[in-house]
Design an enzyme around this catalytic site. Structure first.
Site, PDB file in Angstrom:
ATOM      1  N   HIS A  39       0.812  -1.219   0.000  1.00  9.90           N
ATOM      2  CA  HIS A  39       0.000   0.000   0.000  1.00  9.90           C
ATOM      3  C   HIS A  39       0.851   1.277   0.000  1.00  9.90           C
ATOM      4  O   HIS A  39       0.607   2.190   0.787  1.00  9.90           O
ATOM      5  CB  HIS A  39      -0.971   0.004   1.182  1.00  9.90           C
ATOM      6  CG  HIS A  39      -1.638  -1.307   1.424  1.00  9.90           C
ATOM      7  ND1 HIS A  39      -2.170  -2.068   0.400  1.00  9.90           N
ATOM      8  CD2 HIS A  39      -1.848  -2.015   2.562  1.00  9.90           C
ATOM      9  CE1 HIS A  39      -2.692  -3.181   0.901  1.00  9.90           C
ATOM     10  NE2 HIS A  39      -2.502  -3.179   2.196  1.00  9.90           N
ATOM     11  N   HIS A  40       1.827   1.329  -0.915  1.00 11.15           N
ATOM     12  CA  HIS A  40       2.663   2.520  -1.047  1.00 11.15           C
ATOM     13  C   HIS A  40       2.660   3.048  -2.477  1.00 11.15           C
ATOM     14  O   HIS A  40       3.724   3.318  -3.043  1.00 11.15           O
ATOM     15  CB  HIS A  40       4.107   2.207  -0.622  1.00 11.15           C
ATOM     16  CG  HIS A  40       4.237   1.639   0.742  1.00 11.15           C
ATOM     17  ND1 HIS A  40       5.230   0.743   1.092  1.00 11.15           N
ATOM     18  CD2 HIS A  40       3.493   1.821   1.874  1.00 11.15           C
ATOM     19  CE1 HIS A  40       5.099   0.403   2.360  1.00 11.15           C
ATOM     20  NE2 HIS A  40       4.046   1.032   2.846  1.00 11.15           N
ATOM     21  N   PRO A  41       1.499   3.209  -3.109  1.00  7.68           N
ATOM     22  CA  PRO A  41       1.495   3.709  -4.489  1.00  7.68           C
ATOM     23  C   PRO A  41       1.964   5.166  -4.552  1.00  7.68           C
ATOM     24  O   PRO A  41       1.641   5.972  -3.685  1.00  7.68           O
ATOM     25  CB  PRO A  41       0.033   3.581  -4.908  1.00  7.68           C
ATOM     26  CG  PRO A  41      -0.740   3.625  -3.630  1.00  7.68           C
ATOM     27  CD  PRO A  41       0.130   2.975  -2.605  1.00  7.68           C
TER      28      PRO A  41
END
Length: 635
Positions: A546-548
């Site tokens: 969850h690090h876009p």
């Protein structure tokens, strides 16, 4: 309260449902850092003009709102699509309780043929926060900044002011580190808004992980210091055993400032820009099913995140000309919006059975002692951040440990990375097909295990965000293109092998560590534990951490792929900046929350430099006209 009742109902089968909710109730009644205490600004008391309008109250938007309202003459409106945090979001161990519920946009990627093959419809879940505090409310709270070389590379690409020495000041500006030994170094500070500390509780597996790192020749040190490569018991954004979101850290201290107005549960649908002058004039927003236009005097600051920010830019006429034409949207500035999408991914389901009763299991956590310890003192296993008790950054390409160029990060969990804790089905939050879960993992649900997720730090694959239509309420299309670059696959396979090697160290063998070696159903035909087998598993059980980032790329004016300049101003438009993870040219080799807070701190100073000499404007008695009409400002 509905969420609390739902949590009870979902846990009744264990006959222990009252325990986690009792912990949450204790926290609630003792007033331990629950939310930011922010109330909606009444719609009829909005101003005609605001000096700044911030779109998105997440990790970046909360920081901007605090720092800009330090200037008393500036009126600031913060608009957030969601509401306030829930009680359960405070409990560090129960991270996944916020996913798939109302505080989550519940995004999914488009179907892929290269990754997420074991997920429903071959689509990975992408939790993104729809809540004040943003993804600092949904994340694992891990505080990691990235490698100093990450920022030096930004500088080398022409982004003046973004080298490591430039950004270090802003990391420290936010920080209130509780480790006095770290505060004495040049890399940390105390007294900032954001509390950073270790979890108050550790299982014996945390020390075993650290010892395993030593056996393998790695240093045990501050991974946010001079060198990143090494092992560490992680620090996180945690205070008194509870989550320290940016809403609590930055908005709570600013909430009594009269020049800060906040609109919750309000959807911005378009940024209004004069098509002749390209001057930003305000925003269009929907509140209680009614459309309003709010004017801006200085700037609109887009902090809606790596999905919503590019979506809003494109809806407003800023984006790839061909794509906007297909959507029927008039083009104001032809830019590479939505391109350059990058994310951290890893292999899920890599678990090791142990023969000692020390890990975080449902039975061991859901008991009266654990709940009372947490509810009364903020201590015990409920304080473990998402179950993660160890972090490491390693270079799988070279055994020269002096080369500070890690390509794999490790999250070490003292429990299951699949089943979760507290009635939470982590596998369901990840999007794994139920058949795969029951085939592979249901048999070890109550057994003692540890898990490790090898994470690809520097993906070569690039994805994009596209509009599904010109309707702002239709979700954009997320095409991550995971593992389209063979180098990414090879790196992750080396990461898996590193974990297997780590499990064979004396420190972890003392716990009888044995790989849960049930053959992955879709990979059984491949040679056992071969590179091909692990590649198959990586492509099936692909998990996003969850690090876009990168969908509104920062770059100098000669970079034709850039969307914003190094001052974060959108090219070809006046009075509009993007301030969130969208602007990262390349993904930092760490969790993205701390870097996003840094970006917002730096952006606030750049904005102050731009506008501080302007004549202050006093419009505190003006009211917004409550009817659908577009307002334009001309200089």
């Amino acid at each position: 309260m509905d969420r609390i009742i739902a949590f009870i109902v979902s846990s009744l089968g264990k006959k222990m449902a009252f325990l986690p909710i009792l912990a949450a109730t204790y926290i609630h009644f003792q007033g331990k850092d629950i939310g930011a205490g922010i109330n909606d600004q009444p719609i009829n008391r909005l101003l005609t003009y605001y000096d700044f309008i911030i779109v998105g109250g997440g990790s970046a938007g909360a920081v901007l709102a605090n720092r800009l309202t330090e200037v008393e003459n500036w009126n600031v409106l913060l608009i957030e699509a969601g509401g306030n945090e829930t009680v359960l979001s405070n409990v560090p161990l129960l991270v996944a309780t916020e996913q798939l519920y109302e505080n989550d946009w519940n995004y999914k990627t488009e179907p892929q043929n290269t990754a997420c093959l074991a997920m429903d419809d071959k689509r990975c879940n992408w939790p993104r926060a729809k809540v004040l505090g943003g993804s600092s409310v949904l994340n694992n709270m891990l505080y990691a900044r990235g490698n100093p070389n990450d920022f030096e590379n930004w500088l080398k690409e022409g982004n003046l002011g973004w080298g490591y020495n430039d950004v270090l000041h802003y990391f420290k500006k936010s920080e209130d580190n509780q480790d006095s030994s770290l505060v004495r170094t040049p890399y940390h500070s105390a007294g900032g808004y954001l509390t950073v500390s270790e979890a108050p509780y550790k299982t014996p597996l945390a020390e075993a992980f650290i010892s395993a790192g030593k056996e393998m020749g790695y240093d045990i040190h501050d991974i946010n210091g001079k060198h990143q490569t090494g092992f560490m018991v992680p620090q996180g954004t945690i205070i008194n055993g509870s989550r320290c979101s940016t809403a609590k850290a930055f908005l709570r201290p600013a909430r009594i400032r009269k020049n800060l107005h906040v609109m919750l549960n309000t959807m911005v649908t378009r940024i209004t820009i004069d098509p002749i002058t390209n001057i930003t004039s305000g925003v269009e927003m929907i509140h209680n099913n009614t459309k309003y236009y709010v004017r801006v005097h200085k700037e609109v600051l887009l902090s809606a995140g790596p999905i919503n920010s590019p979506q809003l830019l494109m809806l407003s006429g800023i984006g790839p000309e061909k794509h906007l034409a297909e959507m029927g949207i008039p083009v104001i500035s032809d830019l590479n919006v939505g391109k350059n999408l990058q994310d951290h991914i890893g292999l899920g389901g890599l678990m090791f059975l142990i023969d000692k009763e020390v890990s975080l299991t449902h039975k061991r956590i859901e008991n009266l002692d654990s709940v009372l310890r947490y509810g009364s003192k903020g201590e015990g296993p409920f304080t473990v951040m998402g179950g993660v008790e160890g972090m490491a950054f390693i270079n799988t390409r070279s055994r020269n440990l002096s080369e500070d160029q890690p390509d794999i990060g490790l999250n070490f969990m003292s429990g299951s990375s699949v089943s979760g804790i507290g009635g939470i089905k982590t596998w369901k939050a990840q999007g794994l097909k139920e058949w795969y879960y029951h085939t592979m993992y249901n048999s070890i649900l109550e057994k003692d295990v540890w898990s490790a997720i090898p994470i690809l730090l520097k993906p070569k694959s690039r994805g994009e965000i596209l509009l599904g239509s010109a309707n702002p309420f239709e979700y954009p299309m997320i095409l991550p293109n995971y593992l389209t670059a063979k180098e990414d696959v090879d790196t992750l396979v080396r990461g898996v092998k590193f974990v297997l090697e780590m499990a064979r160290t004396g420190s972890l063998r003392e716990f009888g560590s044995q790989l849960h070696d049930e053959p992955f159903p879709s990979c059984r035909i491949l040679p056992w534990h071969s590179d091909e087998y692990w590649e198959c598993m990586v492509r099936h059980y692909t998990v996003s951490t969850h690090h876009p980032v990168g969908t509104a790329k920062m770059g100098p004016k000669w970079d034709k792929t850039a969307v914003v300049d190094p001052m974060l101003q959108v090219y070809g438009v006046y009075g509009l900046r993007v301030v969130d993870s969208s602007i990262m040219p390349t993904l930092v080799g760490a969790n993205s929350n701390a870097p996003v807070i840094m970006i917002a701190e730096k952006a606030a100073d750049m904005i102050k430099i731009t506008w501080r000499d302007e004549i202050p404007h006093h419009r505190t008695n003006d009211k917004i006209a409550l009817f659908p009409r577009v307002y334009h400002r001309l200089y």
